[in-house]
Each structure stands twice: as C-alpha cells, then as structure tokens.
Design a protein around this motif. Sequence first.
Motif, PDB file in Angstrom:
ATOM      1  N   TRP A 118       0.828  -1.203   0.000  1.00  0.00           N
ATOM      2  CA  TRP A 118       0.000   0.000   0.000  1.00  0.00           C
ATOM      3  C   TRP A 118       0.869   1.261   0.000  1.00  0.00           C
ATOM      4  CZ3 TRP A 118      -0.218   3.673   3.985  1.00  0.00           C
ATOM      5  CH2 TRP A 118      -1.236   4.633   3.873  1.00  0.00           C
ATOM      6  N   ALA A 172       4.203   1.689  -0.736  1.00  0.00           N
ATOM      7  CA  ALA A 172       5.090   1.905  -1.872  1.00  0.00           C
ATOM      8  C   ALA A 172       4.293   2.240  -3.118  1.00  0.00           C
ATOM      9  CB  ALA A 172       5.934   0.669  -2.118  1.00  0.00           C
ATOM     10  N   ASN A 173       3.063   1.683  -3.214  1.00  0.00           N
ATOM     11  CA  ASN A 173       2.159   2.075  -4.289  1.00  0.00           C
ATOM     12  C   ASN A 173       2.764   1.853  -5.676  1.00  0.00           C
ATOM     13  OD1 ASN A 173      -0.250   2.907  -5.177  1.00  0.00           O
ATOM     14  ND2 ASN A 173       0.050   5.096  -4.778  1.00  0.00           N
ATOM     15  N   ILE A 174       3.391   0.708  -5.871  1.00  0.00           N
ATOM     16  CA  ILE A 174       3.912   0.356  -7.186  1.00  0.00           C
ATOM     17  C   ILE A 174       2.802  -0.386  -7.931  1.00  0.00           C
ATOM     18  CG2 ILE A 174       5.677  -0.916  -8.425  1.00  0.00           C
ATOM     19  CD1 ILE A 174       7.452  -0.649  -5.965  1.00  0.00           C
TER      20      ILE A 174
END
Lengths: 440, 195, 495
Positions: free
Chosen positions: A313, A315-317
């Motif tokens: 969540w 790092a949102n990669i």
Amino acid sequence: MAHTPIDITTENRSLGTLASGWITAGALLAVIGVLGTLLLGNLEGAFEDLGPAHHSSGTEGAAAEGHSQGPGGHGESHGFISEWSIYHPYLVSACFFLTITLGALFFVLVHHITRAGWSTALRRIAEGISRNFVLMLILFIPILMPGGMDHLYKWLNPDPGDALIGVKESYLNYDWFLIRIAAYFVIWIGVSTYFHRKSVAQDSSGDESLTVHLGALSPVAVILFALSITFAAFDLLMSLDAHWFSTIFGVYIFAGSVLSFHAVLALTVLWLQSRGRLTRAVTPEHLQDVGKMMFAFTVFWAYIAFSQYMLIWYANIPEETVWYLRRQSTWLWGFWGWLMVLGHFLVPFLFLLSRHIKRRKTTLVVGAIWVLAMHWCDMYYLVMPQINGGGEFPFRMLDVTILIAMGGLYLIGMALALRGNSLVAEGDPKLPESLVFENV
Amino acid sequence: MTANIITASGARNPEPVLVLAEFETPKQLMSAAEKVRDGGFNHWDCHTPYPVHGLDQAMGVRPTLLPWVVLAAGATGCIGGLAMQWFMNATDLSILFIGYPYLVSGKPFWSIPANIPVAFELTILLSAFGAFFGMLIFNGLPRFHRPHFRSERFRRATDDRFFIAIDKRDRHFDPESNAAFLEGLGANSVEVIEE
Amino acid sequence: MKDLKGFINPNLTPGWESPETLNTWDKPGSRTPLIGAGNTDATVTEKVCRVIEGPPTIGWIIFFLISASALSLLGILVPYLIFTGVGVWGVNNPVGWGYAIVNFVFWVGIGHAGTLISAILFLFRQKWRTSINRAAEAMTIFAVICAGLFPGIHVGRVWFAYWMFPIPNQMELWPNFRSPLLWDVFAVGTYFTVSLLFWYMGMLPDLASVRDRAKEKIRKVAYSVLSLGWTGSNRQWHNYERAYLLLAALATPLVLSVHSVVSFDFAISQVPGWHSTIFPPYFVAGAIFSGFAMVMTLVVPARHLFGLKDVITMRHLENMNKIIMVTGMIVGYAYLVEFFIAWYSGNEVEKFTFLNRALGPYAWAYWIMVSCNVLTPQIFWFKKMRTNLKVMFIVSIFVNIGMWFERFVIVISSLANDYLPSAWDYYRPTIVDVGILIGSFGLFFTLFSLFCRFLPFVAMYEVKGVIAGQEHAERQEESAGSSTEEGASPATAMT
C-alpha cells in the motif's frame, strides 16, 4: 501443587464406535455436499462450460474486464482468469483443508524439534489429521487436470504478447508445475506417514530410541516443510495472478495454516471429550495452551498480513498494488477486507485474551469455530477477487456445498487415521510429564 | 526458646511492631502459612528469596487487579496515539496547540495504515508503564524504612531463608502469643521488633 | 549414531567431551537438571554476588581500559563530526545512507536477543533462560543506546534532534507521522524504555540481595536506593510476578514490531532490493540471530572469568547455539525467497539488483554475508561442535560480522546502483566512519563491563526458582515412578 498423574490405562482412549459414527456422518455430509453441488451447480449453470476455457481469444475477456471496475484496461494483458468456474470454489475449499493439514504436520514436527512436553497428550490427534494429505492429494487431482488448470491459471494459456508471463515460462509451465506439486505431496505424505507410524509403533513397544530418532529427524523435516509450504503457496495461490508477487506470501499461508489447525485441534478434542474420550488425559491446562496458540497465531497472522498490506500500500507500485486494488475497488470486496481486519484479527484477539475463555469448553468452541470460519474467508479472499478483476462478487451456493462435501471426506479421513490406535501417544516417555502439566 | 527482642536504638517508648519468624525450607513455610491463614490473621506476610509456587493459595492472597490497570493504560495509549496523530497531522484545530496539516509527497493527511505503527508503540509503552508503576504502587514501593530491616537474620530473606511476619495492625497481634504460635509451627527463631 | 546412544544412556557418552557437556544429554522421559548439582540458594547468591563484591580482577581492568579507549574515539570523532558536518563521512550522492544506518540497524538487531530471552522464552516456559537473561537484557539496553546514537548524529544538525518528537516548538509544526523514519523514533524509543523497565524490574529482588549482603555504608545506601526497599514479601511477589508476565506479553509483540519498523524504513520505499514484503519477519529473525551471537560472544568468556560455569552451563550454551542455527536458517530462507521472487517478478531492475549483489562491485561483501550467516552456523548440526566452547565463540564472531555485512549489503548495494546508471557511484567509508563504528563498540563494551562490575550478572531469584523446581520434579519422579512404568506398558484395557 501438580495434579496427581492419571493412570492412562484407565482412560477411554480409543475412537472405538465413534469411528463408524464419524465415517457415517462424513459420508452423509459428502453425499449432501455432492448432491447439492450437482443440483445447485446445475441450476447456477456451473457445468455448462467445463471444456477448455476460451479466454485465449483475448477480445471477450478483455472487453468484459474493461467494462468492469477492475484495473485492467482495454487490450491489456492480465495474469489472471476473469471468468468464474466451478474450480474456483473448489480451490478455495481444497486450500482450506490443505492448510489445516499442513498446520497439523507443523504441530507434530515442532513438538519433536523442541522436545516439547505439554503437547504429548495431543500429538496423536495432530498426527492423525496430518495423515489426511493422502485425501488432499486425491482432492487436488481435478484441479491438476489440464481442464481444471485452464480455468484457474492464466499462465497456462497466456494472452498473446504477455511478456511478463513469458519471462516466467521456465517456472510456470504445466509439466514443471505437476512435478513440483508431486514433490510437495511426496514430502508431506512421506513425513506425516513416517512420524505417525513411528509414534504408533512406540505405543506398544515404548521404545525410547524412537523419540530420539524422530527428534533427530525433525529439523530436516522442518526444512523440507518450510520450503514446500512456501512454494506450494506460490504455485497454488499466488500464481492465480501470474503477474503478481509477494515474498512474504509463503509465511502468510503458514500463519493461517497453524492458526486453523489449532482451531481444528480444539474442536476435535472437545468433540472426543463430549463422547467420553480422553476426558482426563486432556485437561483444561492443555486446552488453555491450544487457546494460547490460537491467540498467538491470530496475532502472528495479523502481523504478517499487515506487513504485506502496509508495504504494498505504501510503496504504491502499480504491479503490486493491483492485487489489493482488485480487493478494494468494489464495496463488497472492500467489506471483505474489513472482515479480515476485524473478524480475523480484532474479534478473536479480544475474545481469546482472557484465560477463562480458553479454559472453558463452550467459549473455546465458539472461538475455534469463529477462527475456522475466518480462515475460510481468508482463502476465499485470496482466490475469488481474481474473477473479473474483483468486479463481481461471485458467491454461489456451490461455495458452501463443495465445502460440506470436502468436510465430510475430511472427517472420514480423520476417522480412518485415528481408529484402531490409541488416541494418545501412550508409549511416549514424555507422556507422564504432559499428563501432569499445568500452566503456572 | 523465647523470642529475641530487637529494639530500635533511638526509640523513647519502644513498643512491639512486628513479629518475625524464620523458617528453613519453603515446605515448612508453606504449611506454617496455611496455619496462620486459618488462624484468621489479616495483616501478615511471608518473605521469600524467590516466588514460591503455591504460596498464594496457602496464604489466601486474592488475585491482583494489575491486568485491568494495564488494559486501561493500553487502551489509553492506543486511542491517545491515534488522536494525537490525527490532531497534529490531519486537522488545524486549536486545542491548547494548533494542528498543522501539511502535504508530504501527495500522501493523504489521515490514513489508518500509516498511523498504526505509532499508535501501536504508544499502546505498548503506556501498558508497560501501567504494569511497572502499577506494580510499584500496589506493592507500596519505594519504601526504604521498614521494621524488618532492624533484624540481622532478616538479611537472609533475600538469600536462602523464609520468613513469616505479623504486623502490629493485625487484629490478633500480640507479640508473646504470636511468637509462641509461630514457634510451634516449626520456626527456627522468632524475633520481635520494637520501635 | 554415537549421539543417539548418548541420549538414551548418559554413561555411553563418547570420551571426547569434557565433563561439562554431561548435562546436555537428556533421557527422553526426563529432563536433566539445568543447574549444576550441589548448587543451593546460598551458593547461587554467593557465586553471583562475589563477582561484584570483590576487587576488580586484572582481566576486567584490562578489558575495561581497552573498551574505554575505544570509547574515547567516539568522544573525539562525534564532536568533530558535529562541528564539521556529515561530509567527513564517506556518504556520497547516491549513497546517502552509509555506515551510520548500517550501524544503526546492526545495533538495534543486536538488541533483540535480550527481550527474546526474557520475554518470548519466558512465555514458552523455557526455564534455561533464567541463567542468561539478565546479561542479555543488559546487552540489549546497551546495544539500543549504541543504535540510538547513529540516527541522532546522522540528522546533521544534532541540536534540532528534538524535532523528531511531538514537542511544541516555535514553528508550530508537528512531526510527520506518515514517515517511517518517525515510526523508528517511536519504536526504538519505546523499545528502549520498556526494555529498561523490564530489566530494572527483573533486577529489583537481586539488588535487594546485594543490599542485604553489603558491609560498607556507601554500598548499602546505593543498593538500598536501587532496590526500593524490596523485602521479598509474598504479597509483593504476587503483584510482581503478574507484572513480569504482563511485561513479557507486551514485550513480545514489541520486539517483533521494532525491527519490523526498522525494516519499513527500507521496504516501503521503491528502491530495488529494498522493497520486499518479507522484510519485516526476515529482519526480526536476523535481529534475533545476531543478538544471540552477541550474547554468546559475551557470555562464553564471562562465565569463565566470573566462575559461573555451573550456573551458565553447557546446556544453556547449546540451546543458544540451536537458536542461532534456526534463526540463521530463517535468514537463509529469506535470502532464497528474495532471490527467487526477484527473478519471478520479471522486474528487470529487481533482477539486476540481486545479481549485482552477488556478482557486482559489492560481491565481496555479499559473499562474506552468505558464508558467515548461512554457512558457518551449519556446523552446529554436529553436537560435538555445539558443545565446543572455542567453536561456538568463533561462530558467534563470524555471525556478528556476517550480520553487519548483511546490513551493509542491503543499504549500500541498493543505493549505489539503483534506477539511474549515470548516478552510480562506489561507496568508500572514511576513517571517521570506521572510527565511529569502533567507538560504538567501545561504548557497548564499556557499558557492559560496568554492568558486570556493579550489577548482578545472573538473575539469582529466578535461578533459585529453577533449583526449587528441579528438587520438586525429582521428588515427584520418585513418587510417581511406579505409575509411569505402568503407563508405558502395552495397552491392554483399551475401551
């Protein structure tokens, strides 16, 4: 202050007539489950499309995907199957029971590796449950057939131009997959059978060297166990979305396995006690420890689940987040996620906190059933949102009927493994210690 | 054998405040404690170099309320931690201080996952304070002056001897009869402390 | 097979062992006493208190002087760093986190064994922890002090370090609670505080023992104050034991959370090689691994120097070696899974990072890490090696080195070669980096040697409890002997 040790020979410690009762009940459940599956499945149209899946056409699946709220766009290749098939609920139930069996094997191994005392009185039941790997292998066969695989795993027939799956082809291909699954089951069946047989042999011989032998073997077995459960988790569940990956995934499945097994253990023991078995050999002290383990692994599961969620969540990669996005973009799956947070962690955490809850039979049963139900929800959460990119909520009655059928078979398997031998590892030199064990 | 009387050196009107009986083994102590409990004493205690298993029942000690203190402290830490983060990072409320919501790399001002670590740590921190300081308060610590310390023998209470002490607040406190009673229970020696 | 025979009949133990290893053998049905025979409550008090009551030994003085001179390095270099700026370090453009963060993670990791021993093993009813938990907890606190030093001096303007805490300030700004570096402040701060409370509380009864033996006035006053007037009353013990249990139950999730939060520093980022979901449990296992190794490094010489060989017995050491082996293999498991997923992910950068670690400019560090952490502990498969003091001491040193290099590999290799090849650079530490690292060891060992001198090295009251339990068990075995044998006989009355 310790209890006076009970004389184990005066204890009712054989499954006896209960075995046929379990087998009858199991058969009844299996028949109900199978009939229900056939009838309701027919009504729900589950059997209309059992041939090879036609997702490879690319247009149809992708178009459906595009209209949904799922993350995949038009023409974009994706690593998961977007159509519901009967194999999906089947996989959920099979993984539910497989993880319980894995937990049982871990219980036996960790007992030996730590030379534990308290758990000796319960070990035989764990050994019996771990023998169900044979049943699990049979149950997994339909999934492993090319037809079944084709409905579950996109990597078998990837979209043309899906470079990401192309990279993994040397790992994710049908033959190598089968070889791996076979290897896992060889390990599991081999280890569980060996540990169970030697333990039973000790019942009559009382041979102390068997304890030493199994203790010496257990570290190797644990290493095999760790590797096999990890890669089985990658293969069976993580590769449902062949694009997605998470290094913690094996540990996540492990946490759920051990948790759910302890719930099954508590239920089995309490059921046996209600039928007059092991009424004195298993004391509230043992039950409290089983409850403690449930509590500990509830927390451990939450820790692992939170770690995985948090890291992805934050790092949102996109390539990782998509997995959770699928589980959050509709309100139903979003609700399911909260069910995991509250139901799988917070409720059992608060419930199992008190020692009185763990020592009282009725409350422990409630806790164990709750934990098992949540474990099933967890498996459902891992498999089902893959369908249509999480755009639909695919609950059907088959989810329940297949679970009932497998549960019936599982009960038969337990009865077959436990009958004929003592329900206690009565030749174990550590049994006296276990019988008088008490929590300080 | 009669009880030794130890009198505080500076005392004007010394009067007995404590009866101390020494025992050799935990087993002797345990059976003696049961008798003292059954004798209806209410201000007495055992002193041991390590916690003796089963002595709580033998003495009839009621379960401590400490877990509830810890639970309350933990709940305060958790709610307080979340409230603090919300107030400081997600609001511009002015309650004593002023909250200051500021944007860092586009992250939402308030998002539960990112606020869990600090809330968790504060839960543990306050619970631990509850456990530690709660223990001290329940035990009446620190308290440096005690009549016990006047006894030379009592020094071994933290080494290898076991003691029963009856305080002057006890309803059955009577140095002579208490001393005889304890002696009858197998005490090595009995001392009366006067202050 | 030799080993197996020995288990069954201690008389058959092979001749290569010293008599010390005798208590590492167990008959399957019984538990060999942990504490050497002939020890009573009085001898335990005597042995442990003697260490801090007598005059310092030559060995201690030499050790203390060496440690203190290493510490003085810190006294010189840290002010130099503060007055000059972090440019005196080897940090360069891509590698902004050099030795400081490597050392921070290393020391926090070392600090995990103490709480593991005192809390987790307590909850698992592992009685052998009692002989070593005090020293391990002390070590934990000193390691966390060393760890706390590094982020402090790494912030650059040390005099603003208080900005890390939610203290009202002239700018009316608050800390950014969404930042993992701030979570670290709370995690490490809480960990230090709770460990200190746990350690001090565990020491109260023992400080009272020292107080009651004290002859000189100063000593008596000092230990009286420290022991808060403890009398060992059972009503006190009752609250005390419950508080200890609660603290253990609280410290267990805490110890998991601390290194997890440290791992978040790396894993929530997008730097290749850092962003891996297994980081939290993997870091925790590595921390316990390195912590146990450090306990081993300290305890093996200490038990010899202080004459505590039959309180900290070979069995204690062997159990610690087993834990070192298990955690070492968990770390190896994490290396394997990371490598596999780096390939499986199909992410080119991730794949490159891992190959680069094994084959690139930092390959030397990588292979030091693998050989020290994964290969060396494998020697403990052999009981002969597990119970050999020299072997375990050397392995513990190797593990310390290996775990330092693990953090070096993670921090440096990922930063030095990330997404932008034109910015790549090779990281070289300066003499100041190395000096501060040595200085932190000086700080650690100085504090530890002071602890050995002034505070009880072994938790006396807990060991006495274990001895009482041993006697109790022996009595029970005698009385229950007959029924045990019946129980082992073949089942005839199956119903």
